[in-house]
Design an enzyme around this catalytic site. Structure first.
Site, PDB file in Angstrom:
ATOM      1  N   LEU A 125       0.849  -1.198   0.000  1.00  0.00           N
ATOM      2  CA  LEU A 125       0.000   0.000   0.000  1.00  0.00           C
ATOM      3  C   LEU A 125       0.888   1.252   0.000  1.00  0.00           C
ATOM      4  O   LEU A 125       0.729   2.137  -0.820  1.00  0.00           O
ATOM      5  CB  LEU A 125      -0.910  -0.021   1.240  1.00  0.00           C
ATOM      6  N   GLU A 127       3.790   4.053  -0.325  1.00  0.00           N
ATOM      7  CA  GLU A 127       4.640   4.496  -1.434  1.00  0.00           C
ATOM      8  C   GLU A 127       5.587   5.572  -0.900  1.00  0.00           C
ATOM      9  O   GLU A 127       5.367   6.100   0.202  1.00  0.00           O
ATOM     10  CB  GLU A 127       3.776   5.085  -2.557  1.00  0.00           C
ATOM     11  N   SER A 132       1.177   7.719   5.664  1.00  0.00           N
ATOM     12  CA  SER A 132      -0.040   7.952   6.448  1.00  0.00           C
ATOM     13  C   SER A 132      -1.210   8.340   5.548  1.00  0.00           C
ATOM     14  O   SER A 132      -2.353   7.956   5.794  1.00  0.00           O
ATOM     15  CB  SER A 132       0.197   9.070   7.474  1.00  0.00           C
ATOM     16  N   TRP A 157       8.761   0.243   1.732  1.00  0.00           N
ATOM     17  CA  TRP A 157       8.780  -0.414   3.055  1.00  0.00           C
ATOM     18  C   TRP A 157       7.886  -1.653   3.079  1.00  0.00           C
ATOM     19  O   TRP A 157       7.121  -1.853   4.047  1.00  0.00           O
ATOM     20  CB  TRP A 157       8.273   0.535   4.159  1.00  0.00           C
ATOM     21  N   ARG A 244      -4.190  -4.223  12.634  1.00  0.00           N
ATOM     22  CA  ARG A 244      -3.816  -3.494  13.863  1.00  0.00           C
ATOM     23  C   ARG A 244      -3.945  -4.386  15.097  1.00  0.00           C
ATOM     24  O   ARG A 244      -3.232  -4.197  16.080  1.00  0.00           O
ATOM     25  CB  ARG A 244      -4.638  -2.202  13.956  1.00  0.00           C
ATOM     26  N   GLN A 337      16.558   0.484  31.709  1.00  0.00           N
ATOM     27  CA  GLN A 337      16.922   1.207  32.937  1.00  0.00           C
ATOM     28  C   GLN A 337      17.201   0.222  34.084  1.00  0.00           C
ATOM     29  O   GLN A 337      18.132   0.412  34.862  1.00  0.00           O
ATOM     30  CB  GLN A 337      15.776   2.175  33.311  1.00  0.00           C
ATOM     31  N   ILE A 338      16.398  -0.829  34.160  1.00  0.00           N
ATOM     32  CA  ILE A 338      16.586  -1.829  35.219  1.00  0.00           C
ATOM     33  C   ILE A 338      17.906  -2.582  35.010  1.00  0.00           C
ATOM     34  O   ILE A 338      18.634  -2.875  35.957  1.00  0.00           O
ATOM     35  CB  ILE A 338      15.370  -2.787  35.267  1.00  0.00           C
ATOM     36  N   GLU A 364       1.452  -0.017   9.991  1.00  0.00           N
ATOM     37  CA  GLU A 364      -0.002  -0.267  10.023  1.00  0.00           C
ATOM     38  C   GLU A 364      -0.763   0.890  10.667  1.00  0.00           C
ATOM     39  O   GLU A 364      -1.752   0.714  11.369  1.00  0.00           O
ATOM     40  CB  GLU A 364      -0.310  -1.631  10.641  1.00  0.00           C
ATOM     41  N   GLY A 365      -0.234   2.083  10.387  1.00  0.00           N
ATOM     42  CA  GLY A 365      -0.829   3.311  10.911  1.00  0.00           C
ATOM     43  C   GLY A 365      -0.058   3.784  12.134  1.00  0.00           C
ATOM     44  O   GLY A 365       0.001   3.078  13.143  1.00  0.00           O
TER      45      GLY A 365
HETATM   46  N1  CAA Z   1     -13.132   0.191   6.623  1.00  0.00           N
HETATM   47  C1  CAA Z   1     -13.808   0.361   5.475  1.00  0.00           C
HETATM   48  N2  CAA Z   1     -13.849   1.560   4.833  1.00  0.00           N
HETATM   49  C2  CAA Z   1     -13.200   2.593   5.409  1.00  0.00           C
HETATM   50  C3  CAA Z   1     -12.491   2.454   6.602  1.00  0.00           C
HETATM   51  C4  CAA Z   1     -12.477   1.189   7.225  1.00  0.00           C
HETATM   52  N3  CAA Z   1     -11.830   0.988   8.355  1.00  0.00           N
HETATM   53  N4  CAA Z   1     -11.948   3.647   6.913  1.00  0.00           N
HETATM   54  C5  CAA Z   1     -12.300   4.503   5.954  1.00  0.00           C
HETATM   55  N5  CAA Z   1     -13.055   3.868   5.041  1.00  0.00           N
HETATM   56  C6  CAA Z   1     -13.696   4.444   3.875  1.00  0.00           C
HETATM   57  C7  CAA Z   1     -14.641   5.573   4.275  1.00  0.00           C
HETATM   58  O1  CAA Z   1     -15.912   5.074   4.601  1.00  0.00           O
HETATM   59  C8  CAA Z   1     -14.643   6.420   3.045  1.00  0.00           C
HETATM   60  O2  CAA Z   1     -15.484   5.836   2.072  1.00  0.00           O
HETATM   61  P1  CAA Z   1     -16.640   6.654   1.321  1.00  0.00           P
HETATM   62  O3  CAA Z   1     -16.002   7.829   0.684  1.00  0.00           O
HETATM   63  O4  CAA Z   1     -17.205   5.675   0.365  1.00  0.00           O
HETATM   64  O5  CAA Z   1     -17.602   7.068   2.393  1.00  0.00           O
HETATM   65  C9  CAA Z   1     -13.220   6.278   2.524  1.00  0.00           C
HETATM   66  O6  CAA Z   1     -12.702   5.087   3.073  1.00  0.00           O
HETATM   67  C10 CAA Z   1     -12.331   7.449   2.879  1.00  0.00           C
HETATM   68  O7  CAA Z   1     -12.331   7.589   4.280  1.00  0.00           O
HETATM   69  P2  CAA Z   1     -11.537   8.778   4.962  1.00  0.00           P
HETATM   70  O8  CAA Z   1     -12.028  10.069   4.397  1.00  0.00           O
HETATM   71  O9  CAA Z   1     -11.582   8.585   6.430  1.00  0.00           O
HETATM   72  O10 CAA Z   1     -10.056   8.522   4.393  1.00  0.00           O
HETATM   73  P3  CAA Z   1      -8.757   9.392   4.478  1.00  0.00           P
HETATM   74  O11 CAA Z   1      -8.153   9.520   3.134  1.00  0.00           O
HETATM   75  O12 CAA Z   1      -8.997  10.627   5.290  1.00  0.00           O
HETATM   76  O13 CAA Z   1      -7.731   8.407   5.280  1.00  0.00           O
HETATM   77  C11 CAA Z   1      -6.727   7.417   7.185  1.00  0.00           C
HETATM   78  C12 CAA Z   1      -8.000   7.935   6.487  1.00  0.00           C
HETATM   79  C13 CAA Z   1      -7.249   6.803   8.464  1.00  0.00           C
HETATM   80  C14 CAA Z   1      -5.746   8.531   7.514  1.00  0.00           C
HETATM   81  C15 CAA Z   1      -6.053   6.369   6.278  1.00  0.00           C
HETATM   82  O14 CAA Z   1      -5.396   6.978   5.177  1.00  0.00           O
HETATM   83  C16 CAA Z   1      -5.069   5.508   7.018  1.00  0.00           C
HETATM   84  O15 CAA Z   1      -5.443   4.552   7.687  1.00  0.00           O
HETATM   85  N6  CAA Z   1      -3.745   5.821   6.916  1.00  0.00           N
HETATM   86  C17 CAA Z   1      -2.719   4.972   7.470  1.00  0.00           C
HETATM   87  C18 CAA Z   1      -2.245   3.996   6.457  1.00  0.00           C
HETATM   88  C19 CAA Z   1      -1.620   2.796   7.063  1.00  0.00           C
HETATM   89  O16 CAA Z   1      -2.033   2.295   8.102  1.00  0.00           O
HETATM   90  N7  CAA Z   1      -0.624   2.272   6.361  1.00  0.00           N
HETATM   91  C20 CAA Z   1      -0.004   1.063   6.762  1.00  0.00           C
HETATM   92  C21 CAA Z   1       0.724   0.452   5.617  1.00  0.00           C
HETATM   93  S1  CAA Z   1       0.808  -1.292   5.691  1.00  0.00           S
HETATM   94  C22 CAA Z   1       2.002  -1.688   6.793  1.00  0.00           C
HETATM   95  O17 CAA Z   1       2.459  -0.874   7.540  1.00  0.00           O
HETATM   96  C23 CAA Z   1       2.363  -3.123   6.828  1.00  0.00           C
HETATM   97  C24 CAA Z   1       3.639  -3.434   7.490  1.00  0.00           C
HETATM   98  O18 CAA Z   1       4.691  -2.887   7.200  1.00  0.00           O
HETATM   99  C25 CAA Z   1       3.698  -4.474   8.474  1.00  0.00           C
END
Ligand code: CAA
Length: 382
Positions: A125, A127, A132, A157, A244, A337-338, A364-365
């Site tokens: 996911l 890039e 975020s 990543w 998460r 620290q311990i 994962e956020g």
């Molecule tokens: N489930 C289903 N749909 C969801 C949802 C969820 N949990 N959260 C949001 N949506 C949907 C919303 O309903 C909305 O849909 P509609 O337009 O149809 O109503 C759409 O998604 C957009 O929602 P937002 O406006 O809330 O989205 P946003 O662009 O503001 O982003 C955010 C929200 C929470 C910041 C999101 O971008 C996010 O979670 N960012 C973090 C990304 C992340 O966790 N990356 C991790 C990468 S993977 C990784 O890390 C793996 C590893 O290395 C181990």
């Protein structure tokens, strides 16, 4: 309210504990030191059914639940956080979305080998300019006249990237639609035009291989789309809700490692004529660590239980990750620290816990994103 694990959950926990103690822990320091992907432990996890714990057995999984998954993640991450994240990505970020969004054909072709551990998966996911802000994807998927797709872009990543056989890949198929223009695919990593960069040189979880993935004129058939065209953001977000829980359980495992190592050390190390655990300054630290670890576990099990019972759990998963990752970092810092001077050298394991803990506040956020998610639910009255 019932806090008693079922027989099946206890059996998974016992198996994971024995595996972690006997096979994972003895190798954890070496895996970290050598930055080594623990292929032999991944193979063992496949044999034990740990790579698709909550996937039904008809699709190659163990047919258990998410509480069992959290219990196993805690045990394995207590021994080695690198091994824990390899398991977490395959379970939460690869098998789970293919199970929930895949066609029957995709489940037979991909889920069965991934959940049984014949293949290993990754989730692409992020890039270079979309961490975020996950909707800011730049990887482009262009639909061809015959219905197939051509994909170009770079992913960043990507945990398991250099060692994965298959990838749940996110692309932008229509930039003008924002998050509604994102489409997910199942990408075989051997597809022509797919290349991984050198493994990232990381602060912690050094046995977990992550890298960039370069996609250069990658051709995928129409049936490689996972879910709906334009429905990829929902696939990603709902997948991360479950992910998460896995990372929270990884953080819990790291926190427990810090506590157990510090407790053992405090009972044996003496200053001023007595074991340091008899100094209140030390025993209070241990008491705080133990209390916070129990609280984190309760949050995690609540989120996993909600998921198992098909109830909304996005807010609770974010709370569990936010809190558990904070607890892991605090516990690892206090453990150093311990240990005092001994905590700062690689001869003892707590500096590894300290380095491993940090990532749980990022991937994962980030913790800031978890707060955004939680606050979003609060604002909507959830
Ligand atoms: N489930 C289903 N749909 C969801 C949802 C969820 N949990 N959260 C949001 N949506 C949907 C919303 O309903 C909305 O849909 P509609 O337009 O149809 O109503 C759409 O998604 C957009 O929602 P937002 O406006 O809330 O989205 P946003 O662009 O503001 O982003 C955010 C929200 C929470 C910041 C999101 O971008 C996010 O979670 N960012 C973090 C990304 C992340 O966790 N990356 C991790 C990468 S993977 C990784 O890390 C793996 C590893 O290395 C181990």
């Amino acid at each position: 309210m019932n806090f008693t694990p079922t027989e099946d959950q206890l059996a998974v926990q016992r198996t994971a504990h024995e595996f972690a103690q006997n096979e994972v822990l003895p190798k954890a320091a070496e895996i970290d030191r050598e930055h080594r992907h623990p292929a032999e432990l991944v193979k063992r996890m496949a044999e034990l059914g740990f790579l698709g714990i909550a996937v039904p057995d008809q699709y190659g999984g163990a047919g258990l639940d998410n509480v069992s998954y959290a219990l196993a993640m805690e045990e394995i991450s207590r021994a080695c956080a690198s091994t824990g994240v390899i398991m977490s990505v395959n379970n939460s970020l690869v098998c789970d979305p293919i199970y929930r969004f895949g066609t029957e054909q995709q489940k037979q072709e991909w889920l069965a080998p991934l959940a049984s551990g014949k293949l290993l998966g990754c989730f692409a996911l992020s890039e270079p300019e979309a961490g975020s802000d996950a909707a800011a994807q730049k990887t482009v998927a262009e639909k061809q006249s015959d219905g197939s797709w051509v994909i170009n872009g770079t992913k960043n990543w990507i945990t398991n990237g250099p060692v994965a056989d298959a990838c749940v890949l996110f692309t932008m198929n229509d930039k003008s639609l924002g998050h509604k223009g994102i489409t997910a695919f199942i990408l075989p990593m051997k597809t022509k035009g797919v290349r991984t960069g050198p493994p990232d040189d990381k602060l912690g979880i050094r046995g977990s291989k992550s890298s960039q993935i370069y996609l250069d004129e990658v051709r995928l058939p129409a049936d490689a789309v996972l879910g709906e065209v334009g429905g990829g953001f929902r696939v990603a977000m709902s997948t991360l809700d479950g992910g998460r829980i896995g990372i929270a359980a990884q953080a819990l495992g790291i926190a427990r490692a810090a506590l157990e190592d510090a407790l053992a050390y405090a009972q044996q190390r003496r200053t001023m004529g007595k074991p340091i655990i008899q100094h209140q300054a030390i025993s209070f630290k241990l008491a705080d660590m133990a209390t916070e670890i129990d609280a984190a576990r309760l949050l995690i099990h609540r989120a996993a239980w909600l998921k198992d019972n098909k109830l909304p759990y996005g807010k609770e998963a974010a709370m569990a990750k936010l809190f558990a990752s904070d607890v892991a970092n605090r516990a690892a810092r206090e453990a150093i620290q311990i240990f005092g001077g001994n905590g700062y050298v690689t001869e003892f394991p707590v500096e590894r816990h300290f380095r491993d803990a940090k990532i749980t506040e990022i991937y994962e956020g980030t913790s800031e994103i978890q707060r955004l998610v939680i606050a979003g639910y609060l604002a909507k009255g959830g």
